[in-house]
Scaffold this motif. Sequence first.
Motif, PDB file in Angstrom:
ATOM      1  N   GLU A 100       5.185   4.820   2.363  1.00 10.71           N
ATOM      2  CA  GLU A 100       5.420   6.190   2.824  1.00 10.71           C
ATOM      3  C   GLU A 100       5.840   6.219   4.286  1.00 10.71           C
ATOM      4  O   GLU A 100       6.745   6.962   4.665  1.00 10.71           O
ATOM      5  CB  GLU A 100       4.166   7.042   2.633  1.00 10.71           C
ATOM      6  CG  GLU A 100       4.398   8.511   3.014  1.00 10.71           C
ATOM      7  CD  GLU A 100       3.161   9.366   2.915  1.00 10.71           C
ATOM      8  OE1 GLU A 100       3.304  10.594   2.733  1.00 10.71           O
ATOM      9  OE2 GLU A 100       2.040   8.831   3.037  1.00 10.71           O
ATOM     10  N   GLN A 101       5.178   5.418   5.130  1.00  7.79           N
ATOM     11  CA  GLN A 101       5.511   5.470   6.547  1.00  7.79           C
ATOM     12  C   GLN A 101       6.938   4.984   6.798  1.00  7.79           C
ATOM     13  O   GLN A 101       7.655   5.544   7.639  1.00  7.79           O
ATOM     14  CB  GLN A 101       4.513   4.689   7.394  1.00  7.79           C
ATOM     15  CG  GLN A 101       4.694   3.203   7.442  1.00  7.79           C
ATOM     16  CD  GLN A 101       3.665   2.535   8.353  1.00  7.79           C
ATOM     17  OE1 GLN A 101       2.630   3.113   8.719  1.00  7.79           O
ATOM     18  NE2 GLN A 101       3.930   1.296   8.721  1.00  7.79           N
ATOM     19  N   LYS A 102       7.406   3.992   6.043  1.00  8.90           N
ATOM     20  CA  LYS A 102       8.766   3.510   6.244  1.00  8.90           C
ATOM     21  C   LYS A 102       9.782   4.559   5.801  1.00  8.90           C
ATOM     22  O   LYS A 102      10.757   4.833   6.510  1.00  8.90           O
ATOM     23  CB  LYS A 102       8.989   2.210   5.466  1.00  8.90           C
ATOM     24  CG  LYS A 102      10.369   1.593   5.707  1.00  8.90           C
ATOM     25  CD  LYS A 102      10.457   0.216   5.057  1.00  8.90           C
ATOM     26  CE  LYS A 102      11.793  -0.445   5.349  1.00  8.90           C
ATOM     27  NZ  LYS A 102      11.870  -1.810   4.762  1.00  8.90           N
ATOM     28  N   ARG A 103       9.546   5.178   4.649  1.00  7.78           N
ATOM     29  CA  ARG A 103      10.471   6.216   4.180  1.00  7.78           C
ATOM     30  C   ARG A 103      10.451   7.408   5.139  1.00  7.78           C
ATOM     31  O   ARG A 103      11.488   7.988   5.448  1.00  7.78           O
ATOM     32  CB  ARG A 103      10.094   6.645   2.764  1.00  7.78           C
ATOM     33  CG  ARG A 103      10.084   5.478   1.766  1.00  7.78           C
ATOM     34  CD  ARG A 103      11.142   5.572   0.745  1.00  7.78           C
ATOM     35  NE  ARG A 103      11.111   4.407  -0.153  1.00  7.78           N
ATOM     36  CZ  ARG A 103      10.984   4.493  -1.461  1.00  7.78           C
ATOM     37  NH1 ARG A 103      10.900   5.685  -2.050  1.00  7.78           N
ATOM     38  NH2 ARG A 103      10.988   3.397  -2.214  1.00  7.78           N
ATOM     39  N   PHE A 130       6.486   6.681  16.462  1.00  7.80           N
ATOM     40  CA  PHE A 130       7.949   6.731  16.423  1.00  7.80           C
ATOM     41  C   PHE A 130       8.434   8.180  16.475  1.00  7.80           C
ATOM     42  O   PHE A 130       9.316   8.530  17.281  1.00  7.80           O
ATOM     43  CB  PHE A 130       8.430   6.052  15.144  1.00  7.80           C
ATOM     44  CG  PHE A 130       9.928   6.019  14.958  1.00  7.80           C
ATOM     45  CD1 PHE A 130      10.756   5.443  15.905  1.00  7.80           C
ATOM     46  CD2 PHE A 130      10.503   6.538  13.805  1.00  7.80           C
ATOM     47  CE1 PHE A 130      12.139   5.396  15.719  1.00  7.80           C
ATOM     48  CE2 PHE A 130      11.873   6.487  13.602  1.00  7.80           C
ATOM     49  CZ  PHE A 130      12.686   5.924  14.566  1.00  7.80           C
ATOM     50  N   THR A 131       7.846   9.043  15.650  1.00  6.73           N
ATOM     51  CA  THR A 131       8.312  10.415  15.543  1.00  6.73           C
ATOM     52  C   THR A 131       7.994  11.217  16.796  1.00  6.73           C
ATOM     53  O   THR A 131       8.812  12.031  17.251  1.00  6.73           O
ATOM     54  CB  THR A 131       7.714  11.083  14.294  1.00  6.73           C
ATOM     55  OG1 THR A 131       8.050  10.292  13.153  1.00  6.73           O
ATOM     56  CG2 THR A 131       8.266  12.482  14.104  1.00  6.73           C
ATOM     57  N   LEU A 160      -0.164  10.839   6.653  1.00  9.85           N
ATOM     58  CA  LEU A 160      -0.399   9.441   7.003  1.00  9.85           C
ATOM     59  C   LEU A 160      -1.570   9.323   7.981  1.00  9.85           C
ATOM     60  O   LEU A 160      -1.880  10.264   8.717  1.00  9.85           O
ATOM     61  CB  LEU A 160       0.865   8.855   7.638  1.00  9.85           C
ATOM     62  CG  LEU A 160       2.006   8.579   6.662  1.00  9.85           C
ATOM     63  CD1 LEU A 160       3.341   8.530   7.387  1.00  9.85           C
ATOM     64  CD2 LEU A 160       1.766   7.268   5.918  1.00  9.85           C
ATOM     65  N   PRO A 161      -2.240   8.165   7.998  1.00  9.84           N
ATOM     66  CA  PRO A 161      -3.353   7.972   8.943  1.00  9.84           C
ATOM     67  C   PRO A 161      -2.898   8.153  10.389  1.00  9.84           C
ATOM     68  O   PRO A 161      -1.731   7.908  10.716  1.00  9.84           O
ATOM     69  CB  PRO A 161      -3.792   6.522   8.677  1.00  9.84           C
ATOM     70  CG  PRO A 161      -3.265   6.195   7.314  1.00  9.84           C
ATOM     71  CD  PRO A 161      -2.011   6.980   7.145  1.00  9.84           C
ATOM     72  N   ASP A 162      -3.829   8.550  11.251  1.00  8.78           N
ATOM     73  CA  ASP A 162      -3.491   8.764  12.657  1.00  8.78           C
ATOM     74  C   ASP A 162      -2.907   7.518  13.305  1.00  8.78           C
ATOM     75  O   ASP A 162      -2.113   7.610  14.251  1.00  8.78           O
ATOM     76  CB  ASP A 162      -4.738   9.205  13.440  1.00  8.78           C
ATOM     77  CG  ASP A 162      -5.087  10.665  13.191  1.00  8.78           C
ATOM     78  OD1 ASP A 162      -4.339  11.336  12.445  1.00  8.78           O
ATOM     79  OD2 ASP A 162      -6.097  11.133  13.738  1.00  8.78           O
ATOM     80  N   SER A 220       0.854  -1.183   0.000  1.00  9.88           N
ATOM     81  CA  SER A 220       0.000   0.000   0.000  1.00  9.88           C
ATOM     82  C   SER A 220       0.895   1.240   0.000  1.00  9.88           C
ATOM     83  O   SER A 220       2.043   1.195   0.450  1.00  9.88           O
ATOM     84  CB  SER A 220      -0.904   0.014   1.231  1.00  9.88           C
ATOM     85  OG  SER A 220      -0.153   0.308   2.404  1.00  9.88           O
ATOM     86  N   TYR A 221       0.337   2.323  -0.515  1.00 11.16           N
ATOM     87  CA  TYR A 221       1.079   3.586  -0.527  1.00 11.16           C
ATOM     88  C   TYR A 221       1.487   3.958   0.899  1.00 11.16           C
ATOM     89  O   TYR A 221       2.635   4.368   1.143  1.00 11.16           O
ATOM     90  CB  TYR A 221       0.212   4.691  -1.127  1.00 11.16           C
ATOM     91  CG  TYR A 221       0.896   6.023  -1.238  1.00 11.16           C
ATOM     92  CD1 TYR A 221       1.544   6.401  -2.412  1.00 11.16           C
ATOM     93  CD2 TYR A 221       0.895   6.918  -0.172  1.00 11.16           C
ATOM     94  CE1 TYR A 221       2.184   7.630  -2.512  1.00 11.16           C
ATOM     95  CE2 TYR A 221       1.535   8.140  -0.263  1.00 11.16           C
ATOM     96  CZ  TYR A 221       2.172   8.493  -1.425  1.00 11.16           C
ATOM     97  OH  TYR A 221       2.812   9.704  -1.512  1.00 11.16           O
TER      98      TYR A 221
END
Length: 314
Positions: free
Chosen positions: A225-228, A279-280, A270-272, A220-221
């Motif tokens: 995206e979350q990994k990058r 992590f951030t 990104l979704p909540d 999935s997009y």
Amino acid sequence: MSDAPSDRTIVLNLLRGAVPERADEISKLWLDHGHAVQVAPSAQGSTMNATSKRIKFDTKTIDFFWLIGFSAWRAIEVYAPALTLAIINGATVEATLNVDQERGQFEQDYKQRIASAQSLLDTADTSDIAWPDDVPMPTDRRESLTNGQDMAVFDLVALGLAFALLHEFKHVQARALEATEQIPEKERQDRAEEEMACDTWAREFLTSGIARYASANDHSYAQVEQKRAMGIALAAVTIHAMTPHHAHWGGGDYPPIGDRIEAMIGGYNLPDASPFWVFTACLLVSLMRQDGRRLDYTGASFREFVLTLLAELR
């Protein structure tokens, strides 16, 4: 004759692996500029910079990215419980940290890890510090790691390092343009503005082709995206750790570190529920705790905490 790849090839392969959907584009840019990669002898401080002809770094700086990455990963276990309670109870982060009876030793251990990693900057060589027993030594062989967590951190460190190298590559392009077009000194881009532009370009390069990669690899997009984004967040924390405290507010050739972190981390949609926000948020709390700042903030989600803390860091 040795068949070992050159330093230039190793860096190129790292970038191609981090952004596989743009691998051909990276190779073309690399060929067009024809710049060298220079591995400098390790010394005190860190070495990672660029001219119109080369990118220069030392292996100790690569080790620093690795050690900060594996150390910062622990921010989740230290701060996520308090942030979760703050969300549930509507309390401030400061209040939930103060009532967390088990956090004290975890946080002390975490701060010692970060301090140990930062001490690497004060030495001439990696061998001059005591390497943590539970952190694997740097390697380019992911398959040599023995558990899934270490492999996950490996991926994020590789993405963070790719971000830093792409940042330097943009400096190469800027210096080359100045030389080719003979741009007068007074008409050149302000160096602090250029730093921000290089951060923005590196982030865009890592993220603009996500849809193509996700589609081609049955992801999935949001997963890609979350990994990058997590890798770029780790790069932001590493750059923060490399920046002397007196330089956090910018000056001369560099913008305020809070502005750089905002350029690297802010603006994701990104979704909540994405692990990126957990992590951030934990990373940003750790930065503020290291600076001795109070966290009198409330939030209804990890995402809201990230947005609040980014604004406070600026």
